[in-house]
Design an enzyme around this catalytic site. Structure first.
Site, PDB file in Angstrom:
ATOM      1  N   GLU A   1       0.828  -1.210   0.000  1.00 11.80           N
ATOM      2  CA  GLU A   1       0.000   0.000   0.000  1.00 11.80           C
ATOM      3  C   GLU A   1       0.861   1.257   0.000  1.00 11.80           C
ATOM      4  O   GLU A   1       1.802   1.389   0.786  1.00 11.80           O
ATOM      5  CB  GLU A   1      -0.916   0.053   1.228  1.00 11.80           C
TER       6      GLU A   1
ATOM      7  N   ASP B   1       8.726   5.664  15.403  1.00 12.27           N
ATOM      8  CA  ASP B   1       8.468   7.084  15.152  1.00 12.27           C
ATOM      9  C   ASP B   1       8.787   7.845  16.436  1.00 12.27           C
ATOM     10  O   ASP B   1       8.185   7.588  17.482  1.00 12.27           O
ATOM     11  CB  ASP B   1       6.998   7.279  14.750  1.00 12.27           C
TER      12      ASP B   1
ATOM     13  N   ASP C   1       9.172  11.716  17.977  1.00 13.90           N
ATOM     14  CA  ASP C   1       8.813  13.103  17.714  1.00 13.90           C
ATOM     15  C   ASP C   1       9.270  13.970  18.879  1.00 13.90           C
ATOM     16  O   ASP C   1       8.965  13.670  20.039  1.00 13.90           O
ATOM     17  CB  ASP C   1       7.295  13.214  17.542  1.00 13.90           C
TER      18      ASP C   1
ATOM     19  N   ARG D   1      11.024  17.758   9.855  1.00 13.43           N
ATOM     20  CA  ARG D   1      10.708  18.889  10.732  1.00 13.43           C
ATOM     21  C   ARG D   1      11.153  18.669  12.169  1.00 13.43           C
ATOM     22  O   ARG D   1      12.011  19.360  12.665  1.00 13.43           O
ATOM     23  CB  ARG D   1       9.208  19.191  10.688  1.00 13.43           C
TER      24      ARG D   1
END
Length: 451
Positions: free
Chosen positions: A70, A138, A140, A191
């Protein structure tokens, strides 16, 4: 993150590439994504990576493999195109160039072509399910807002970015040394964080339960945002945590974070640290000494270092017989420095993660790979931006004889690193695994026939 599914999207925006002498504005300009995807984005490398050697050249390969992966595109106005699938490199490249997505997410390999999932659902059999997916992480920096004072939210600077460097060091070492993974890709999110892709065959085939067990291996934070004490070590530290503390976390806390974030510089800040100590008599003693020192000391010694040393000496002195108090020093260091993972992303095969070499629409920066062996040298403020790359194309020597236009730009270093340090060793391993499996299958067939 929940995605709104859209079955079709249109993009009739056409632009020309930057002309010699034209001005390229700073920041992110969606109009120039056409140029980036047309001239710089490494379509072939992404296809080779996601194929894992299933390119049709080996008799043991799975020709349907790439077509069951996907892809998700985010278009203007937050239009999400979920469950996109492609049967070839050219299909993938043409679709990206046509739709010009502001973000490309990569999902799992499903049991069937995700674009045809409705047809299978109508058949009554629930056969549409993820069967393979990289183990992903992940991280952050917004999750560190309670321990950084230089920035908050999406803002990041060179004072707090080293928290990401520490996360890479700790997690990468454990994945390689403790779990035996070899093919690991770290990517700047564009970012405020980093993404990790663990791509070994045994990692891609992990079940959700096994992924959850690995995620829990890294779990240290037990409290919530309202808890004074987010880290608690009631017993002996696991060897992985001991290694992380002695080789990475302690030095980073004492030599960098303590001073860069001025952790003890104000009453509000040191009270936050004192709240992690469960003995009121100890906290009262430290508070009194610090306040007395503030009134009487003319020392030029940094107040953060002085107060931390006083705290350590008090907690680790011989009179502190309670092991829990002596352990508070380690708990404070872990609370401020240990990697903060989004656990749910790692636990489930159906999570999406942004593809490398996308351009972040808020910063215009490219999501380039990070070398874990040299992660201390990574500077997010110098990562190539879309406008910088187009200026480099615009002013580059047109006489340069190169196979790819990205070789004329500052993106070239990142793509070369991606190929040489990650993709080529990965594909070599995939071919070897495929050959071994094919030979074993042939031998099994011969054995069955001999009966």
């Amino acid at each position: 993150m929940t995605k709104e599914e859209s079955e079709n999207g249109s993009d009739d925006m056409l632009i020309d590439g930057p002309k010699q002498g034209s001005v390229i504005p700073d920041g992110f300009n969606p109009n120039y994504l056409k140029v980036y995807y047309g001239r710089l984005f490494p379509h072939a490398d992404i296809f080779k990576w996601m194929s894992y050697g299933n390119d049709g050249r080996h008799p043991g390969c799975d020709k349907s493999y790439f077509g069951r992966r996907e892809f998700s595109f985010t278009l203007d106005n937050d239009i999400y195109l979920r469950f996109q699938s492609f049967n070839s490199e050219s299909e993938l490249e043409n679709s990206i160039k046509e739709k010009c997505p502001s973000k490309i997410d990569i999902g799992p390999v499903y049991s069937v072509d995700p674009a045809k999932r409705h047809a299978y659902a109508q058949g009554g059999d629930n056969v549409f399910a993820p069967v393979e997916r990289e183990l992903i992480f992940d991280i952050d920096i917004t999750d560190y807002d309670d321990v950084r004072y230089c920035c908050s939210g999406a803002d990041v600077c060179l004072e707090c970015w080293p928290l990401m460097t520490v996360a890479i060091k700790v997690i990468d070492t454990a994945l390689r040394d403790d779990f035996g993974f070899d093919h690991i890709l770290w990517v700047y999110s564009g970012r405020r964080g980093v993404h990790c892709w663990v791509c070994d065959g045994k990692a891609r085939r992990l079940t959700n339960e096994q992924r959850g067990a690995i995620a829990d291996y890294f779990r240290v934070y037990k409290g919530n945002e309202n808890s004074n004490k987010k880290v608690s070590f009631p017993g002996p530290l696991h060897p992985f945590l001991v290694r992380s503390y002695t080789e990475v976390l302690r030095e980073f806390f004492e030599e960098k974070l303590l001073l860069s974030q001025n952790l003890f510089s104000t009453e509000e800040r040191y009270e936050k640290i004192l709240s992690m100590i469960p003995d009121e008599s100890v906290t009262s003693e430290l508070r009194g000494k610090w306040q007395e020192n503030r009134r009487s000391s003319n020392s030029k010694e940094d107040i953060n270092f002085f107060r931390w040393e006083r705290l350590k000496n008090t907690l680790q002195s011989g009179k502190q017989k309670v092991q829990g108090l002596r352990r508070c020093v380690e708990e404070i260091v872990f609370a401020f420095t240990y990697p903060r993972l989004d656990m749910e992303v790692s636990k489930h095969r159906n999570h999406l993660l942004k593809a490398p070499f996308c351009v972040h629409p808020k910063t215009g920066r490219v999501c380039i790979p990070i070398d874990p062996k040299d992660c201390e040298e990574f500077d997010p403020t110098t990562v190539p931006t879309l406008s910088e790359l187009l200026r480099e194309l615009n002013t580059g020597d047109s006489r340069m004889d190169v196979d790819n236009e990205w070789e004329k730009t500052s993106l070239g270093k990142s793509i070369r690193f991606f190929r040489s340090s990650f993709l080529q060793p990965l594909l070599k391993s995939c071919k070897e695994e495929m050959e071994s499996g094919y030979k074993a299958k042939i031998q099994q067939t011969k054995n069955s026939l001999s009966w």
